[in-house]
Design a protein around this motif. Sequence first.
Motif, PDB file in Angstrom:
ATOM      1  N   LYS A   8       0.840  -1.202   0.000  1.00 55.72           N
ATOM      2  CA  LYS A   8       0.000   0.000   0.000  1.00 55.72           C
ATOM      3  C   LYS A   8       0.870   1.245   0.000  1.00 55.72           C
ATOM      4  CE  LYS A   8      -3.974   2.018   2.373  1.00 55.72           C
ATOM      5  NZ  LYS A   8      -4.886   1.884   3.525  1.00 55.72           N
ATOM      6  N   LEU A   9       0.509   2.195  -0.863  1.00 54.05           N
ATOM      7  CA  LEU A   9       1.275   3.432  -0.958  1.00 54.05           C
ATOM      8  C   LEU A   9       0.949   4.350   0.218  1.00 54.05           C
ATOM      9  CD1 LEU A   9       0.867   4.269  -4.768  1.00 54.05           C
ATOM     10  CD2 LEU A   9       2.828   3.212  -3.647  1.00 54.05           C
ATOM     11  N   SER A  10       1.965   5.081   0.662  1.00 54.26           N
ATOM     12  CA  SER A  10       1.748   6.070   1.714  1.00 54.26           C
ATOM     13  C   SER A  10       1.076   7.298   1.112  1.00 54.26           C
ATOM     14  CB  SER A  10       3.079   6.467   2.349  1.00 54.26           C
ATOM     15  OG  SER A  10       3.875   7.174   1.401  1.00 54.26           O
ATOM     16  N   ALA A  11       0.613   8.188   1.981  1.00 59.78           N
ATOM     17  CA  ALA A  11      -0.032   9.413   1.499  1.00 59.78           C
ATOM     18  C   ALA A  11       0.923  10.247   0.660  1.00 59.78           C
ATOM     19  CB  ALA A  11      -0.541  10.219   2.692  1.00 59.78           C
ATOM     20  N   ASP A  12       2.191  10.323   1.085  1.00 58.96           N
ATOM     21  CA  ASP A  12       3.187  11.084   0.329  1.00 58.96           C
ATOM     22  C   ASP A  12       3.450  10.451  -1.034  1.00 58.96           C
ATOM     23  OD1 ASP A  12       3.476  12.962   2.329  1.00 58.96           O
ATOM     24  OD2 ASP A  12       5.127  11.890   3.307  1.00 58.96           O
ATOM     25  N   GLN A  13       3.519   9.134  -1.074  1.00 60.40           N
ATOM     26  CA  GLN A  13       3.749   8.436  -2.332  1.00 60.40           C
ATOM     27  C   GLN A  13       2.582   8.634  -3.294  1.00 60.40           C
ATOM     28  OE1 GLN A  13       4.465   4.545  -0.611  1.00 60.40           O
ATOM     29  NE2 GLN A  13       6.638   4.634  -1.112  1.00 60.40           N
ATOM     30  N   LYS A  14       1.373   8.630  -2.757  1.00 56.37           N
ATOM     31  CA  LYS A  14       0.188   8.862  -3.590  1.00 56.37           C
ATOM     32  C   LYS A  14       0.206  10.256  -4.190  1.00 56.37           C
ATOM     33  CE  LYS A  14      -2.981   5.658  -1.245  1.00 56.37           C
ATOM     34  NZ  LYS A  14      -4.199   5.561  -0.389  1.00 56.37           N
ATOM     35  N   LEU A  15       0.590  11.254  -3.379  1.00 54.35           N
ATOM     36  CA  LEU A  15       0.663  12.619  -3.881  1.00 54.35           C
ATOM     37  C   LEU A  15       1.731  12.750  -4.960  1.00 54.35           C
ATOM     38  CD1 LEU A  15       0.239  14.817  -0.678  1.00 54.35           C
ATOM     39  CD2 LEU A  15      -1.355  14.571  -2.573  1.00 54.35           C
ATOM     40  N   ALA A  16       2.883  12.102  -4.737  1.00 55.04           N
ATOM     41  CA  ALA A  16       3.968  12.153  -5.727  1.00 55.04           C
ATOM     42  C   ALA A  16       3.544  11.486  -7.031  1.00 55.04           C
ATOM     43  CB  ALA A  16       5.220  11.483  -5.164  1.00 55.04           C
ATOM     44  N   GLN A  17       2.867  10.359  -6.914  1.00 48.46           N
ATOM     45  CA  GLN A  17       2.376   9.644  -8.089  1.00 48.46           C
ATOM     46  C   GLN A  17       1.351  10.490  -8.845  1.00 48.46           C
ATOM     47  OE1 GLN A  17      -0.305   6.037  -7.755  1.00 48.46           O
ATOM     48  NE2 GLN A  17       1.558   4.994  -8.393  1.00 48.46           N
ATOM     49  N   MET A  18       0.463  11.133  -8.104  1.00 43.58           N
ATOM     50  CA  MET A  18      -0.552  11.987  -8.719  1.00 43.58           C
ATOM     51  C   MET A  18       0.100  13.180  -9.411  1.00 43.58           C
ATOM     52  SD  MET A  18      -3.821  13.830  -6.877  1.00 43.58           S
ATOM     53  CE  MET A  18      -4.272  12.265  -6.115  1.00 43.58           C
ATOM     54  N   GLN A  19       1.131  13.719  -8.779  1.00 43.63           N
ATOM     55  CA  GLN A  19       1.819  14.870  -9.365  1.00 43.63           C
ATOM     56  C   GLN A  19       2.467  14.499 -10.695  1.00 43.63           C
ATOM     57  OE1 GLN A  19       4.345  17.019  -6.674  1.00 43.63           O
ATOM     58  NE2 GLN A  19       5.530  17.957  -8.323  1.00 43.63           N
ATOM     59  N   ARG A  20       3.146  13.371 -10.745  1.00 43.92           N
ATOM     60  CA  ARG A  20       3.777  12.927 -11.997  1.00 43.92           C
ATOM     61  C   ARG A  20       2.736  12.729 -13.087  1.00 43.92           C
ATOM     62  NH1 ARG A  20       6.844   9.789  -8.310  1.00 43.92           N
ATOM     63  NH2 ARG A  20       5.507   7.973  -8.668  1.00 43.92           N
ATOM     64  N   SER A  21       1.630  12.108 -12.726  1.00 49.23           N
ATOM     65  CA  SER A  21       0.565  11.838 -13.693  1.00 49.23           C
ATOM     66  C   SER A  21      -0.043  13.129 -14.232  1.00 49.23           C
ATOM     67  CB  SER A  21      -0.513  10.975 -13.036  1.00 49.23           C
ATOM     68  OG  SER A  21      -1.597  10.765 -13.909  1.00 49.23           O
ATOM     69  N   LEU A  22      -0.317  14.088 -13.340  1.00 49.77           N
ATOM     70  CA  LEU A  22      -0.945  15.336 -13.760  1.00 49.77           C
ATOM     71  C   LEU A  22      -0.002  16.213 -14.572  1.00 49.77           C
ATOM     72  CD1 LEU A  22      -3.046  16.326 -10.612  1.00 49.77           C
ATOM     73  CD2 LEU A  22      -3.866  15.483 -12.818  1.00 49.77           C
ATOM     74  N   LEU A  23       1.280  16.219 -14.229  1.00 52.37           N
ATOM     75  CA  LEU A  23       2.235  17.004 -15.014  1.00 52.37           C
ATOM     76  C   LEU A  23       2.384  16.435 -16.420  1.00 52.37           C
ATOM     77  CD1 LEU A  23       5.031  17.837 -12.394  1.00 52.37           C
ATOM     78  CD2 LEU A  23       3.218  19.327 -13.271  1.00 52.37           C
ATOM     79  N   ALA A  24       2.323  15.114 -16.525  1.00 50.57           N
ATOM     80  CA  ALA A  24       2.365  14.479 -17.849  1.00 50.57           C
ATOM     81  C   ALA A  24       1.108  14.827 -18.644  1.00 50.57           C
ATOM     82  CB  ALA A  24       2.498  12.970 -17.705  1.00 50.57           C
ATOM     83  N   ALA A  25      -0.043  14.822 -17.981  1.00 47.25           N
ATOM     84  CA  ALA A  25      -1.303  15.172 -18.645  1.00 47.25           C
ATOM     85  C   ALA A  25      -1.305  16.637 -19.074  1.00 47.25           C
ATOM     86  CB  ALA A  25      -2.478  14.898 -17.713  1.00 47.25           C
ATOM     87  N   ALA A  26      -0.743  17.494 -18.233  1.00 44.00           N
ATOM     88  CA  ALA A  26      -0.659  18.916 -18.574  1.00 44.00           C
ATOM     89  C   ALA A  26       0.239  19.129 -19.783  1.00 44.00           C
ATOM     90  CB  ALA A  26      -0.137  19.710 -17.384  1.00 44.00           C
ATOM     91  N   ASP A  27       1.358  18.427 -19.814  1.00 42.56           N
ATOM     92  CA  ASP A  27       2.280  18.542 -20.943  1.00 42.56           C
ATOM     93  C   ASP A  27       1.597  18.104 -22.244  1.00 42.56           C
ATOM     94  OD1 ASP A  27       5.079  18.933 -22.000  1.00 42.56           O
ATOM     95  OD2 ASP A  27       4.815  16.818 -22.503  1.00 42.56           O
ATOM     96  N   ALA A  28       0.849  17.009 -22.176  1.00 41.91           N
ATOM     97  CA  ALA A  28       0.133  16.516 -23.358  1.00 41.91           C
ATOM     98  C   ALA A  28      -0.923  17.514 -23.823  1.00 41.91           C
ATOM     99  CB  ALA A  28      -0.511  15.168 -23.050  1.00 41.91           C
ATOM    100  N   ALA A  29      -1.641  18.108 -22.874  1.00 39.72           N
ATOM    101  CA  ALA A  29      -2.684  19.072 -23.227  1.00 39.72           C
ATOM    102  C   ALA A  29      -2.098  20.352 -23.810  1.00 39.72           C
ATOM    103  CB  ALA A  29      -3.528  19.395 -21.999  1.00 39.72           C
TER     104      ALA A  29
END
Length: 204
Positions: A8-29
Amino acid sequence: MASGHGKKLSADQKLAQMQRSLLAAADAALTKPLQPQSAADTYFALICVKEDLEDLRANIFARTRQKADSKRFWTAFGMNTPLVAGLLLLEPVSGTVAVLTTVLTGYTPTVLIKRMLDDHRVGDAAAIKSVSMDIETIDIITDALKQRCTEVSDRYAKEMLADKDHRLFKHYRELTESFHRAALRRHVAAYTPEPAPRQKRFGT
């Protein structure tokens, strides 16, 4: 079985994972070529990832302050060990509640402790500084997304308004009026003649 599989991912790991995903989505957009037929899809992707980044920013701040509060509590708890021990001995049943309600708010000057712990990189100031680069990156990308939204609406408001059933207008009804204004501005600009250059008179 791979190491760490199913962990199970920690809260910090979840935030880091979400950040990477959203920055990639922003770059694509942001890098998607603008086309009139897909302008509504592009705008929808831009505004969705912008809002998700704003939520992420708020979550990072909340998590950071939560960790700072935890560090501050346990540090202050340690500083007041004699007091805590006395409370637990006097009130073995309700001692825990007494600790929570008095150690940081009664016997100990809370504001003074907070400032002292900030100086020792345990309080809010140090905690926020530790994520300042992440916050700055999110702010920069969010501003770029806002500018791209403006660019899309200025260029293709009319085309987007033609697709009234698009999910963009179902989720963001308030955009209709601003798109109408953008389309009108573009229409007026297209039919406004350029001022003729002034002719210089002979001898002047």
